[in-house]
Design an enzyme around this catalytic site. Structure first.
Site, PDB file in Angstrom:
ATOM      1  N   ASP A  58     -14.379  14.736 -25.954  1.00  5.50           N
ATOM      2  CA  ASP A  58     -14.476  14.508 -27.374  1.00  5.50           C
ATOM      3  C   ASP A  58     -13.854  13.172 -27.693  1.00  5.50           C
ATOM      4  O   ASP A  58     -12.576  12.649 -27.147  1.00  5.50           O
ATOM      5  CB  ASP A  58     -14.004  15.580 -28.275  1.00  5.50           C
ATOM      6  CG  ASP A  58     -14.788  16.835 -28.136  1.00  5.50           C
ATOM      7  OD1 ASP A  58     -15.758  16.778 -27.187  1.00  5.50           O
ATOM      8  OD2 ASP A  58     -14.797  17.965 -28.670  1.00  5.50           O
ATOM      9  N   ASP A  59     -14.175  12.767 -28.695  1.00  6.78           N
ATOM     10  CA  ASP A  59     -13.212  11.908 -29.722  1.00  6.78           C
ATOM     11  C   ASP A  59     -13.090  10.358 -29.318  1.00  6.78           C
ATOM     12  O   ASP A  59     -12.561   9.544 -29.842  1.00  6.78           O
ATOM     13  CB  ASP A  59     -11.696  12.400 -29.946  1.00  6.78           C
ATOM     14  CG  ASP A  59     -11.531  13.724 -30.509  1.00  6.78           C
ATOM     15  OD1 ASP A  59     -12.513  13.813 -31.273  1.00  6.78           O
ATOM     16  OD2 ASP A  59     -10.365  14.157 -30.466  1.00  6.78           O
ATOM     17  N   HIS A 117     -20.225  13.771 -32.604  1.00 14.28           N
ATOM     18  CA  HIS A 117     -19.114  14.490 -32.969  1.00 14.28           C
ATOM     19  C   HIS A 117     -18.303  14.229 -34.467  1.00 14.28           C
ATOM     20  O   HIS A 117     -17.268  14.404 -34.676  1.00 14.28           O
ATOM     21  CB  HIS A 117     -17.951  14.177 -31.912  1.00 14.28           C
ATOM     22  CG  HIS A 117     -16.875  15.201 -31.899  1.00 14.28           C
ATOM     23  ND1 HIS A 117     -17.028  16.525 -31.951  1.00 14.28           N
ATOM     24  CD2 HIS A 117     -15.510  14.923 -31.776  1.00 14.28           C
ATOM     25  CE1 HIS A 117     -15.690  16.876 -32.283  1.00 14.28           C
ATOM     26  NE2 HIS A 117     -14.778  16.114 -31.838  1.00 14.28           N
ATOM     27  N   TYR A 168     -13.281  20.695 -34.203  1.00 16.54           N
ATOM     28  CA  TYR A 168     -12.404  21.805 -34.025  1.00 16.54           C
ATOM     29  C   TYR A 168     -13.580  23.109 -33.352  1.00 16.54           C
ATOM     30  O   TYR A 168     -12.702  24.142 -33.540  1.00 16.54           O
ATOM     31  CB  TYR A 168     -11.904  22.193 -35.228  1.00 16.54           C
ATOM     32  CG  TYR A 168     -11.141  20.959 -35.851  1.00 16.54           C
ATOM     33  CD1 TYR A 168      -9.894  20.485 -35.295  1.00 16.54           C
ATOM     34  CD2 TYR A 168     -11.646  20.308 -36.831  1.00 16.54           C
ATOM     35  CE1 TYR A 168      -9.097  19.523 -35.918  1.00 16.54           C
ATOM     36  CE2 TYR A 168     -10.967  19.200 -37.626  1.00 16.54           C
ATOM     37  CZ  TYR A 168      -9.750  18.709 -36.962  1.00 16.54           C
ATOM     38  OH  TYR A 168      -9.316  17.691 -37.400  1.00 16.54           O
ATOM     39  N   HIS A 186     -10.874  15.819 -23.525  1.00 15.16           N
ATOM     40  CA  HIS A 186     -11.018  14.706 -24.500  1.00 15.16           C
ATOM     41  C   HIS A 186     -10.770  13.449 -24.043  1.00 15.16           C
ATOM     42  O   HIS A 186     -10.067  13.063 -23.021  1.00 15.16           O
ATOM     43  CB  HIS A 186      -9.890  14.875 -25.647  1.00 15.16           C
ATOM     44  CG  HIS A 186      -9.758  16.068 -26.562  1.00 15.16           C
ATOM     45  ND1 HIS A 186      -9.760  17.497 -26.182  1.00 15.16           N
ATOM     46  CD2 HIS A 186     -10.386  16.121 -27.729  1.00 15.16           C
ATOM     47  CE1 HIS A 186     -10.108  18.244 -27.410  1.00 15.16           C
ATOM     48  NE2 HIS A 186     -10.564  17.441 -28.072  1.00 15.16           N
TER      49      HIS A 186
END
Length: 222
Positions: A41-42, A91, A132, A184
């Protein structure tokens, strides 16, 4: 060597090569007794180039759940993800708590990311991970309206919480066929864990697969 002997030798070599190909291909296919979904993610971030290099070096593919704002700012990194064989998901644009937003705000977060990823060369995402892991019926319905399947996870690496490389490797060791792990893009500890994650999966006959938009589970790459 006479011409007929050379022809005979060449024929024998080609026959042997063909037999080797036929007998080894099923063994290679059988090496994967199941598939798991590695997700990051991110991104894209300053760590993305190193991450995709580590994944490629270790024979892994993954789904990169990119934030729209970072995809828009770093289109070359999105293209690098795709070129490395990764899949790109949505995302959200700014990583908010979507369940606290209005329907129009949720729609904006999702639709802008779809546009940013596509404009950066990442294709049109079919998978969506809410920030989240927070979701509700409204978030799911808006995502579905954009042709997205919501993807959460079964295993949390805890890399976002400062988990060590050892702990991240141990988390990946809990994965079973079809399951998905949360990691991540920006985590240095996760980057360090990649080679051992690959070794652990291989030892258990598991391969890194794609996430099916139909089932939300990891499957063989299509």
């Amino acid at each position: 060597m006479a011409a007929t002997a050379r022809v005979a030798l060449l024929t024998a070599l080609l026959t042997a090569a063909a037999a080797f190909t036929v007998t080894t291909a099923p063994a290679q296919a059988a090496a994967c007794n199941g598939y798991v979904g590695l997700t990051f993610d991110d991104g894209p971030s300053g760590n993305t180039t190193r991450l995709i290099a580590a994944l490629r070096q270790n024979g892994l593919r993954a789904t990169m759940f990119n934030q729209g704002q970072y995809a828009a700012a770093n289109p070359s990194l999105v293209r690098a993800q795709v070129s490395a064989g990764m899949w790109v998901g949505n995302h959200s644009y700014t990583h908010p708590h979507l369940t606290r937003l209005s329907q129009s705000q949720i729609d904006s977060e999702i639709s802008r990311t779809q546009q940013a990823v596509a404009a950066a060369g990442g294709g049109t995402p079919r998978l969506f991970r809410p920030p989240y892991g927070e979701t509700n019926a409204t978030v799911k319905s808006i995502a579905a309206r954009h042709g997205l399947t919501e993807i959460i996870w079964q295993v949390d690496s805890q890399d976002w919480n400062g988990a060590s490389p050892d702990a991240i490797v141990q988390a990946a060791a809990r994965l079973t066929n079809g399951q998905i792990i949360l990691m991540h893009d920006w985590s240095a500890n996760t980057l360090a864990a990649v080679p051992r994650i690959a070794q652990g999966l291989a030892a258990r006959g598991l391969c890194a697969g794609m996430i099916s938009p139909q089932t939300g589970r990891a499957v063989a790459p299509g």
